[in-house]
Scaffold this motif. Structure first.
Motif, PDB file in Angstrom:
ATOM      1  N   ARG A   1      -1.582 -20.259  11.311  1.00 31.75           N
ATOM      2  CA  ARG A   1      -2.314 -19.670  10.154  1.00 31.75           C
ATOM      3  C   ARG A   1      -3.657 -19.222  10.496  1.00 31.75           C
ATOM      4  N   GLN A   2      -4.391 -20.072  11.076  1.00 33.71           N
ATOM      5  CA  GLN A   2      -5.820 -19.808  11.815  1.00 33.71           C
ATOM      6  C   GLN A   2      -5.837 -18.720  12.678  1.00 33.71           C
ATOM      7  N   MET A   3      -4.797 -18.747  13.705  1.00 32.65           N
ATOM      8  CA  MET A   3      -4.720 -17.446  14.569  1.00 32.65           C
ATOM      9  C   MET A   3      -4.235 -16.203  13.964  1.00 32.65           C
ATOM     10  N   ASP A   4      -3.154 -16.371  13.288  1.00 32.29           N
ATOM     11  CA  ASP A   4      -2.648 -15.158  12.374  1.00 32.29           C
ATOM     12  C   ASP A   4      -3.794 -14.602  11.576  1.00 32.29           C
ATOM     13  N   ASP A   5      -4.578 -15.280  10.909  1.00 29.85           N
ATOM     14  CA  ASP A   5      -5.542 -14.822  10.078  1.00 29.85           C
ATOM     15  C   ASP A   5      -6.674 -13.951  10.753  1.00 29.85           C
ATOM     16  N   ILE A   6      -6.915 -14.206  12.148  1.00 27.40           N
ATOM     17  CA  ILE A   6      -7.888 -13.585  12.824  1.00 27.40           C
ATOM     18  C   ILE A   6      -7.042 -12.181  13.096  1.00 27.40           C
ATOM     19  N   VAL A   7      -5.992 -12.215  13.689  1.00 34.14           N
ATOM     20  CA  VAL A   7      -5.044 -11.072  14.082  1.00 34.14           C
ATOM     21  C   VAL A   7      -4.876 -10.104  12.789  1.00 34.14           C
ATOM     22  N   ARG A   8      -4.713 -10.327  11.479  1.00 33.22           N
ATOM     23  CA  ARG A   8      -4.402  -9.575  10.495  1.00 33.22           C
ATOM     24  C   ARG A   8      -5.702  -9.030   9.918  1.00 33.22           C
ATOM     25  N   TYR A   9      -6.937  -9.759   9.987  1.00 31.72           N
ATOM     26  CA  TYR A   9      -8.104  -9.329   9.471  1.00 31.72           C
ATOM     27  C   TYR A   9      -8.635  -8.323  10.681  1.00 31.72           C
ATOM     28  N   SER A  10      -8.391  -8.413  11.642  1.00 35.30           N
ATOM     29  CA  SER A  10      -8.675  -7.355  12.743  1.00 35.30           C
ATOM     30  C   SER A  10      -7.792  -6.173  12.630  1.00 35.30           C
ATOM     31  N   ASP A  11      -6.640  -6.349  12.263  1.00 31.60           N
ATOM     32  CA  ASP A  11      -5.558  -5.176  12.078  1.00 31.60           C
ATOM     33  C   ASP A  11      -6.182  -4.363  10.898  1.00 31.60           C
ATOM     34  N   ILE A  12      -6.653  -5.074   9.837  1.00 30.43           N
ATOM     35  CA  ILE A  12      -6.992  -4.440   8.496  1.00 30.43           C
ATOM     36  C   ILE A  12      -8.179  -3.691   9.053  1.00 30.43           C
TER      37      ILE A  12
ATOM     38  N   ARG B   1       0.819  -4.716  11.748  1.00 31.51           N
ATOM     39  CA  ARG B   1       2.001  -5.132  12.369  1.00 31.51           C
ATOM     40  C   ARG B   1       2.396  -6.051  11.375  1.00 31.51           C
ATOM     41  N   ASN B   2       3.867  -6.087  11.719  1.00 36.68           N
ATOM     42  CA  ASN B   2       4.614  -7.145  10.885  1.00 36.68           C
ATOM     43  C   ASN B   2       4.553  -8.485  11.265  1.00 36.68           C
ATOM     44  N   LYS B   3       4.833  -9.363  10.626  1.00 33.23           N
ATOM     45  CA  LYS B   3       4.775 -10.871  10.720  1.00 33.23           C
ATOM     46  C   LYS B   3       5.493 -11.225  12.187  1.00 33.23           C
ATOM     47  N   SER B   4       6.555 -10.539  12.668  1.00 32.72           N
ATOM     48  CA  SER B   4       7.255 -11.166  13.819  1.00 32.72           C
ATOM     49  C   SER B   4       6.268 -10.522  15.066  1.00 32.72           C
ATOM     50  N   ASP B   5       5.923  -9.326  14.868  1.00 33.75           N
ATOM     51  CA  ASP B   5       5.086  -8.567  15.928  1.00 33.75           C
ATOM     52  C   ASP B   5       3.751  -9.628  16.154  1.00 33.75           C
ATOM     53  N   ARG B   6       3.111 -10.102  15.115  1.00 35.32           N
ATOM     54  CA  ARG B   6       2.118 -10.725  15.141  1.00 35.32           C
ATOM     55  C   ARG B   6       2.122 -12.082  15.774  1.00 35.32           C
ATOM     56  N   GLU B   7       3.357 -12.619  15.460  1.00 39.86           N
ATOM     57  CA  GLU B   7       3.614 -13.992  16.020  1.00 39.86           C
ATOM     58  C   GLU B   7       4.034 -13.931  17.489  1.00 39.86           C
ATOM     59  N   ALA B   8       4.515 -12.718  17.858  1.00 38.56           N
ATOM     60  CA  ALA B   8       4.764 -12.543  19.210  1.00 38.56           C
ATOM     61  C   ALA B   8       3.613 -12.666  20.064  1.00 38.56           C
ATOM     62  N   HIS B   9       2.355 -11.876  19.354  1.00 40.17           N
ATOM     63  CA  HIS B   9       1.157 -11.457  20.001  1.00 40.17           C
ATOM     64  C   HIS B   9       0.699 -13.239  20.306  1.00 40.17           C
ATOM     65  N   LEU B  10       0.578 -13.853  19.217  1.00 40.00           N
ATOM     66  CA  LEU B  10       0.286 -15.249  19.194  1.00 40.00           C
ATOM     67  C   LEU B  10       0.977 -15.843  20.247  1.00 40.00           C
TER      68      LEU B  10
END
Length: 565
Positions: A112-123, A129-138
């Motif tokens: 959750r904490q890593m994904d928040d960083i990616v989503r905020y940066s994407d915005i 990016r969709n959820k699966s793409d973000r998780e692959a990046h994590l």
């Protein structure tokens, strides 16, 4: 070499209680593309103010930039608004802080904490990016920081990971948005020596592989020697010396740099301070002591078994000893200290003090007069809402002193630890780290104990303050014939402070004896692993350290499995 970060003529003032003080004065420094630069100095020198000004977290007011500029990759950071600065964080400049636990939200998973960083940066960047793409990046980012169990780690909470794992995750979070400049603020200080060595090696690899530039902020000169290409030395808000790593360590010019170097405990060589003492009277006798703790699991938190934190330990500590107990986090050091202090009872075996089993009188006033503890962080062990006099008075009231006796004794205790008597009316936040630790030592001595347990008493202090506190402890030991039990993972300090040492691994004492014997001819592979991981400040020390590859150390740990009973 192009400059990714360029600071010119930076001066900063702080205003508080109607008074203005200059905390940075005409600072000039730069970090080149792909370069590893270190900023060193003791606490209060201005390192943190410089770092916070770069990343835009310096509170203004009370801080105010009086003059100068900070340029990052061609942009003037001081001219950017809040939104522009926030957009730069994580994408251009990222930071890894000293204590990873303070950087995480304890109630959210790592994912959750890593994904928040990616989503905020994407915005911010207009990406979706969709959820699966973000998780692959994590997962890919965790592999970069050498964490292969990505799925387990992402679904874990911070408290479920070791200190080294948390620090690796924190580095991974800093790399999520591919920054160009990584600021590392004391990245290994909160870790034991072998884990610190792994983290520093990882940062070096990432700087090379990811094309990062590194600004390392630290007071650990051994770490600087291993990590930096160039060094800036800061004292009282000013850069007093700069040069390549070899220039600073082999031919320092400024008196302050010499002072920093001379305060570093030496691991090997002619400057080692050997503590000569052979006690004749047993003070603490530990006979075949083991300690088990219940382990729990499942949604009902049921007892699932017992974990043996200390296993069949036998030690004798003589009167006047400075007896070191060394080992990594989880080795059993702290449990051993709690057993000696009577804060927990052994599952098996017996501990005696001056021939008397502590099971007979632990927790009594007599016992507390006999043995006291000085904790690691005085900022946490002192009550921020009570004056120094009030805190020194607590054990005195407990032992029956009246008001007049307490007032006199408080003054005596402050004088004993080289603090002015008018400090009695002050509060902890008004004291420096070294002064707070002196108050903690004074409080421990208030009831005239014979034994002090020192639990990492200088790990929160810079090298110069550490040196003064160690000198104070030596003087007090001689003056009052004290016995010290010194719990630490700082083997360089232990080498110069203790006369005997026991090395613990997974609850077992794997080696014990005179300090000179243990350090000059370690017989156990684990001891050699600890010594080989210590960062030192000279080629002479480096050549004298035991040579042990990471694979050999891993093999040692793998064969020493945790004890289940």
């Amino acid at each position: 070499m192009s400059r990714i970060l360029d600071i010119k003529n930076l001066s900063i003032d702080f205003t508080a209680y109607g008074q203005t003080r200059r905390v940075l004065n005409d600072v000039n420094m730069y970090v080149g593309q792909g370069e590893r630069v270190s900023l060193i100095g003791q606490s209060g020198s201005g390192k943190t103010v410089t770092m916070r000004t770069i990343i835009g977290t310096l509170p203004m007011p009370p801080g105010k930039v009086e003059s100068g500029s900070i340029n990052y990759d061609g942009q003037s950071l001081l001219d950017l608004n809040v939104q522009e600065r926030n957009r730069l964080k994580g994408t251009g400049i990222s930071i890894v802080l000293q204590d990873p636990m303070l950087s995480f939200n304890p109630v959210l998973t790592i994912k959750r904490q890593m994904d928040d960083i990616v989503r905020y940066s994407d915005i911010r960047m207009g990406r979706y990016r969709n959820k699966s793409d973000r998780e692959a990046h994590l997962m890919d980012t965790l592999r970069k920081v050498r964490l292969e169990e990505g799925s387990r780690i992402l679904n874990s909470y911070p408290m479920m990971l070791s200190g080294g794992m948390r620090q690796r995750v924190l580095i991974g979070m800093a790399l999520l948005n591919r920054p160009k400049l990584l600021i590392a603020d004391e990245p290994g200080t909160a870790l034991d020596v072998t884990t610190q060595a792994e983290i520093l090696q990882l940062i070096n690899i990432l700087v090379a592989e990811e094309g990062l530039s590194l600004l390392l902020i630290t007071h650990n000169l051994g770490v600087v020697r291993e990590m930096a290409d160039r060094v800036y030395v800061m004292e009282r808000g000013q850069i007093v010396e700069t040069g390549t790593r070899d220039e600073i360590f082999e031919k320092p010019e400024h008196d302050y740099t010499h002072k920093l170097m001379s305060a570093v405990p030496i691991l090997y060589g002619s400057k080692v301070k050997t503590m000569e003492h052979e006690g004749l009277k047993p003070t603490i006798e530990i006979n075949h002591v083991s300690k088990d703790f219940e382990t729990r699991g499942g949604w009902l938190n049921r007892v699932t078994g017992d974990f043996r934190a200390v296993n069949d330990v036998s030690l004798t500590i003589q009167q006047g000893d400075i007896f070191g107990i060394a080992g990594e986090s989880g080795s059993g050091k702290t449990t051993m200290a709690k057993l000696i202090l009577g804060l927990t009872k052994p599952t098996e075996g017996q501990i005696s003090i001056y021939g008397r089993p502590i099971s007979e009188f632990a927790g009594t006033q007599e016992f507390r007069k006999l043995i006291q503890i000085v904790y690691q962080n005085p900022g946490s062990s002192l009550n921020p809402r009570r004056s120094i006099a009030d805190q020194l008075a607590v054990p005195l009231k407990f032992t029956g002193h009246n008001k007049a006796q307490i007032k006199t004794r408080v003054g005596e205790l402050l004088e004993l630890v080289d603090l002015p008597q008018d400090y009695a009316s002050m509060y902890p936040h008004e004291l420096s780290g070294g002064q707070k630790q002196r108050v903690a030592i004074a409080r421990a001595l208030s009831v005239n104990p014979k034994i002090l347990v020192l639990d990492e008493p200088t790990s929160a202090l810079d090298v110069l303050v550490q040196s003064t506190v160690i000198d104070l402890l030596h003087r007090l030991r001689s003056e009052f014939n004290l016995t010290y039990v010194f719990i630490s993972h700082d083997l360089s300090l232990m080498r110069n402070f203790c006369n005997r040492v026991a090395v613990m691994l997974r609850g077992n004492v794997v080696e014990e004896g005179r300090v000179a014997d243990i350090f000059d001819a370690p017989s156990h592979a684990y001891t050699r692993a600890l010594l080989s991981a210590i960062p030192v400040i000279s080629d002479e020390e480096e050549a004298s350290k035991p040579k042990l590859k990471n694979e050999e150390r891993d093999a040692v740990l793998a064969t020493s499995t945790a004890l289940e009973v």
